[in-house]
Structures are given as C-alpha cells and as structure tokens.
Design a protein around this motif. Structure first.
Motif, PDB file in Angstrom:
ATOM      1  N   THR A  56      45.771  10.177 -53.560  1.00  9.46           N
ATOM      2  CA  THR A  56      45.148  10.179 -54.896  1.00  9.46           C
ATOM      3  C   THR A  56      43.795  10.887 -54.887  1.00  9.46           C
ATOM      4  O   THR A  56      43.329  11.327 -55.935  1.00  9.46           O
ATOM      5  CB  THR A  56      44.987   8.753 -55.461  1.00  9.46           C
ATOM      6  OG1 THR A  56      44.109   8.004 -54.598  1.00  9.46           O
ATOM      7  CG2 THR A  56      46.315   8.060 -55.588  1.00  9.46           C
ATOM      8  N   ARG A  87      39.732  15.309 -56.528  1.00  3.83           N
ATOM      9  CA  ARG A  87      39.239  16.612 -56.102  1.00  3.83           C
ATOM     10  C   ARG A  87      39.605  17.685 -57.139  1.00  3.83           C
ATOM     11  O   ARG A  87      38.818  18.590 -57.411  1.00  3.83           O
ATOM     12  CB  ARG A  87      39.835  16.984 -54.737  1.00  3.83           C
ATOM     13  CG  ARG A  87      39.185  16.219 -53.602  1.00  3.83           C
ATOM     14  CD  ARG A  87      39.909  16.410 -52.290  1.00  3.83           C
ATOM     15  NE  ARG A  87      39.234  15.698 -51.242  1.00  3.83           N
ATOM     16  CZ  ARG A  87      38.305  16.201 -50.422  1.00  3.83           C
ATOM     17  NH1 ARG A  87      37.987  17.472 -50.511  1.00  3.83           N
ATOM     18  NH2 ARG A  87      37.721  15.457 -49.520  1.00  3.83           N
ATOM     19  N   ARG A 114      38.373   8.052 -64.470  1.00  7.99           N
ATOM     20  CA  ARG A 114      39.262   7.034 -63.871  1.00  7.99           C
ATOM     21  C   ARG A 114      40.382   6.679 -64.846  1.00  7.99           C
ATOM     22  O   ARG A 114      41.545   6.532 -64.463  1.00  7.99           O
ATOM     23  CB  ARG A 114      38.478   5.781 -63.468  1.00  7.99           C
ATOM     24  CG  ARG A 114      37.312   6.078 -62.529  1.00  7.99           C
ATOM     25  CD  ARG A 114      37.030   4.948 -61.606  1.00  7.99           C
ATOM     26  NE  ARG A 114      38.051   4.825 -60.582  1.00  7.99           N
ATOM     27  CZ  ARG A 114      38.068   5.522 -59.436  1.00  7.99           C
ATOM     28  NH1 ARG A 114      37.115   6.351 -59.151  1.00  7.99           N
ATOM     29  NH2 ARG A 114      39.052   5.359 -58.581  1.00  7.99           N
ATOM     30  N   ARG A 163      40.997   4.755 -53.051  1.00  5.79           N
ATOM     31  CA  ARG A 163      39.880   3.803 -52.954  1.00  5.79           C
ATOM     32  C   ARG A 163      40.161   2.506 -53.714  1.00  5.79           C
ATOM     33  O   ARG A 163      39.599   1.468 -53.392  1.00  5.79           O
ATOM     34  CB  ARG A 163      38.592   4.421 -53.536  1.00  5.79           C
ATOM     35  CG  ARG A 163      38.158   5.739 -52.924  1.00  5.79           C
ATOM     36  CD  ARG A 163      37.732   5.567 -51.478  1.00  5.79           C
ATOM     37  NE  ARG A 163      37.108   6.768 -50.933  1.00  5.79           N
ATOM     38  CZ  ARG A 163      37.738   7.877 -50.602  1.00  5.79           C
ATOM     39  NH1 ARG A 163      39.052   7.978 -50.757  1.00  5.79           N
ATOM     40  NH2 ARG A 163      37.089   8.901 -50.082  1.00  5.79           N
ATOM     41  N   ARG A 209      28.509   9.578 -49.598  1.00  8.57           N
ATOM     42  CA  ARG A 209      29.800   9.397 -50.282  1.00  8.57           C
ATOM     43  C   ARG A 209      30.218   7.918 -50.254  1.00  8.57           C
ATOM     44  O   ARG A 209      30.626   7.351 -51.266  1.00  8.57           O
ATOM     45  CB  ARG A 209      30.844  10.259 -49.584  1.00  8.57           C
ATOM     46  CG  ARG A 209      32.083  10.487 -50.376  1.00  8.57           C
ATOM     47  CD  ARG A 209      32.188  11.899 -50.817  1.00  8.57           C
ATOM     48  NE  ARG A 209      32.747  12.766 -49.799  1.00  8.57           N
ATOM     49  CZ  ARG A 209      34.042  12.879 -49.555  1.00  8.57           C
ATOM     50  NH1 ARG A 209      34.912  12.135 -50.205  1.00  8.57           N
ATOM     51  NH2 ARG A 209      34.472  13.741 -48.677  1.00  8.57           N
ATOM     52  N   ASP A 254      30.818   5.635 -53.493  1.00  8.50           N
ATOM     53  CA  ASP A 254      32.159   5.088 -53.747  1.00  8.50           C
ATOM     54  C   ASP A 254      32.143   3.548 -53.753  1.00  8.50           C
ATOM     55  O   ASP A 254      32.916   2.909 -54.470  1.00  8.50           O
ATOM     56  CB  ASP A 254      33.166   5.591 -52.697  1.00  8.50           C
ATOM     57  CG  ASP A 254      33.420   7.103 -52.810  1.00  8.50           C
ATOM     58  OD1 ASP A 254      33.010   7.707 -53.809  1.00  8.50           O
ATOM     59  OD2 ASP A 254      34.040   7.670 -51.881  1.00  8.50           O
ATOM     60  N   ARG A 278      29.618   2.171 -57.184  1.00  5.69           N
ATOM     61  CA  ARG A 278      29.804   2.532 -58.593  1.00  5.69           C
ATOM     62  C   ARG A 278      30.310   1.303 -59.352  1.00  5.69           C
ATOM     63  O   ARG A 278      31.035   0.463 -58.779  1.00  5.69           O
ATOM     64  CB  ARG A 278      30.776   3.709 -58.718  1.00  5.69           C
ATOM     65  CG  ARG A 278      32.160   3.368 -58.251  1.00  5.69           C
ATOM     66  CD  ARG A 278      33.078   4.569 -58.266  1.00  5.69           C
ATOM     67  NE  ARG A 278      34.375   4.198 -57.769  1.00  5.69           N
ATOM     68  CZ  ARG A 278      35.164   4.987 -57.055  1.00  5.69           C
ATOM     69  NH1 ARG A 278      34.782   6.198 -56.730  1.00  5.69           N
ATOM     70  NH2 ARG A 278      36.341   4.565 -56.653  1.00  5.69           N
TER      71      ARG A 278
HETATM   72  O1   DC Z   1      40.047  10.729 -50.293  1.00  6.64           O
HETATM   73  P1   DC Z   1      39.154  11.930 -50.643  1.00  6.64           P
HETATM   74  O2   DC Z   1      37.978  12.091 -49.727  1.00  6.64           O
HETATM   75  O3   DC Z   1      39.931  13.184 -50.797  1.00  6.64           O
HETATM   76  O4   DC Z   1      38.568  11.558 -52.098  1.00  6.64           O
HETATM   77  C1   DC Z   1      37.557  12.320 -52.716  1.00  6.64           C
HETATM   78  C2   DC Z   1      36.745  11.420 -53.649  1.00  6.64           C
HETATM   79  O5   DC Z   1      37.562  10.976 -54.733  1.00  6.64           O
HETATM   80  C3   DC Z   1      36.216  10.142 -53.020  1.00  6.64           C
HETATM   81  O6   DC Z   1      34.931  10.296 -52.420  1.00  6.64           O
HETATM   82  C4   DC Z   1      36.161   9.175 -54.167  1.00  6.64           C
HETATM   83  C5   DC Z   1      37.234   9.657 -55.117  1.00  6.64           C
HETATM   84  N1   DC Z   1      38.439   8.820 -55.122  1.00  6.64           N
HETATM   85  C6   DC Z   1      38.414   7.683 -55.895  1.00  6.64           C
HETATM   86  O7   DC Z   1      37.381   7.369 -56.492  1.00  6.64           O
HETATM   87  N2   DC Z   1      39.533   6.909 -56.010  1.00  6.64           N
HETATM   88  C7   DC Z   1      40.655   7.226 -55.353  1.00  6.64           C
HETATM   89  N3   DC Z   1      41.743   6.445 -55.499  1.00  6.64           N
HETATM   90  C8   DC Z   1      40.686   8.364 -54.513  1.00  6.64           C
HETATM   91  C9   DC Z   1      39.557   9.143 -54.401  1.00  6.64           C
END
Ligand code: DC
Length: 228
Positions: A40, A45, A114, A135, A185, A189, A192
C-alpha cells in the motif's frame, strides 16, 4: 460460520515502520500461499509523485483532493512485476526514490489522502486471499483481518537495509543522512493524528533484527497457521 458456507480466504495485514522488511516478507508470504500481494506504500508514493508533478504542497489538501478525484491511481501486473499507474502512466520506477518516499510520508498525514485511498485498499482486499503491507492495515483498513503482523527491526538494522537498497539501485547516499531521514519518517508516521502507525492490539509483533528473510517468513507462516 456454517460448515457448508464457503469460508473467505484470510486477509493478512503486515504493518510496520519503513525498511522493517515488510515488502520482502509480504511478497514471499503471498508467493508461498498463492495470495495476492499489495504494497500500500506504493499508493501513497503515487500520490507523492502526482502532487510533485502538479507542484502541489501539503498545505493545499483541497487542491490535491481535486486532482486525485480526476486522476485514477491503479495497480496492475502481478507481484513479480507490479505496476503502479497514475492517470494511466506507469510510474513504478519513479516512485521508488527517497524523495518520493519522503513526500509520500508528508502527504499521507492528510485525511483527504487517507480517505481517497481507503476505498481502493478495501476493494483490493475484499475477496480475501491477500497479503497487504503498510502502516494502518490492521488498525484501519482491515480491522477484522484474520492475521495481523507488526514487523519491526532496530533503527540501526533498518538504516543499513535502506542504505543497501538505495546503493543497489545506484542511488548514492550518506549512511548518516539515511538514518536521519528514517527517523524523521518514523516520527511523522507514528505521530500523525490520522491513522498513525500503531501496533493493533491483536497483532503479533515480530522483530526481524538479525533474522534472515527465510526466518522472518517461517515466523509469519507459524502465525498464519495458528490464526487463519
Ligand atoms: O512503505 P513505504 O515506505 O513505501 O511508504 C511510504 C509512505 O507512505 C510512508 O512513510 C507512510 C505512507 N504510508 C501510509 O501512511 N500508510 C500505508 N498503509 C502505507 C504507507
């Protein structure tokens, strides 16, 4: 569930911080079980990429929401060759840079983003038989997922993995800067207000520090066997 009703194949949620090994484990698990694998983070991205192309900053969430409403973000191909399409354009390679990861994290804090991605993710997993990493998969997207894993690793190990990944792709990077960027990061994450990175109360936590990808897969398979 009655004995004759067809049982939905499980949804397996794998959440965790950046570079904790989610996608390696998720792909291997999906491959072993014959399930669909969905990363996801690629969707977030894609949003970061779209915003940067349009010159939209996180201070303009309404502008971004309008643009997202007009621009379909879709996944195509299979796990071995997953394509991410934004408005029909294949951005699979372009979204893998550190810069886009950073933008994805910044834009993923916006409730408008989101909300827009929630339906896409739920539709992708609706039929079950899916391994989805991110996440908030076990907390928000599929709170009823049959199997929930929270995958972590030490900061040192995650920085090392991310640095190696970038080097393998030919992106030169300073290990200290990679470590600082991961820290920024993680903090964004986790802190928030909307769908922060959290361990679901019913998730099984696995620390992958010092484990090989095969060992991580074996541990997850043991959880799947026990739960699904
Ligand atoms: O898994 P990644 O590093 O490719 O994800 C990039 C960014 O996307 C991560 O820092 C936070 C966001 N993300 C999110 O908020 N919820 C998710 N389910 C997946 C990623």
């Amino acid at each position: 569930m009655s004995g004759t009703a067809a049982r939905r194949r499980p949804v397996i949620a794998i959440d965790g911080p950046a570079a904790s090994g989610k996608s390696t484990a998720g792909k291997a698990l999906a491959d072993r079980l014959g399930y669909l694998y969905i990363d996801t983070g690629a969707l977030y991205r894609a949003v970061g990429w779209l915003a940067s192309q349009a010159g939209i900053t996180p201070e303009n969430p309404e502008g971004l929401a309008d643009l997202m409403a007009k621009t379909p973000i879709t996944l195509a191909g299979d796990a071995s060759d997953r394509k991410v399409l934004v408005g029909g354009r294949d951005v699979s390679g372009e979204i893998r840079t550190e810069e886009i990861g950073h933008l994805a994290s910044a834009f993923s804090a916006l409730p408008q983003v989101r909300e827009a991605l929630l339906g896409i993710q739920r539709r992708l997993g609706a039929g079950g038989g899916v391994v989805m990493d991110g996440r908030d998969i076990g907390t928000v997207i599929f709170p009823d997922a049959e199997v929930k894993i929270f995958l972590s690793a030490s900061d040192r190990e995650r920085s090392r993995r991310r640095w190696r990944e970038l080097s393998d792709r030919g992106e030169r990077s300073d290990p200290e800067e990679v470590r600082r960027e991961l820290g920024r990061r993680d903090s964004r994450d986790r802190n928030r207000p909307h769908a922060p990175l959290r361990t679901a109360p019913d998730a099984v936590s696995i620390d992958s520090t010092g484990l090989s990808p095969e060992q991580v897969l074996e541990r997850i398979l043991a959880v799947v066997e026990a739960r699904a």
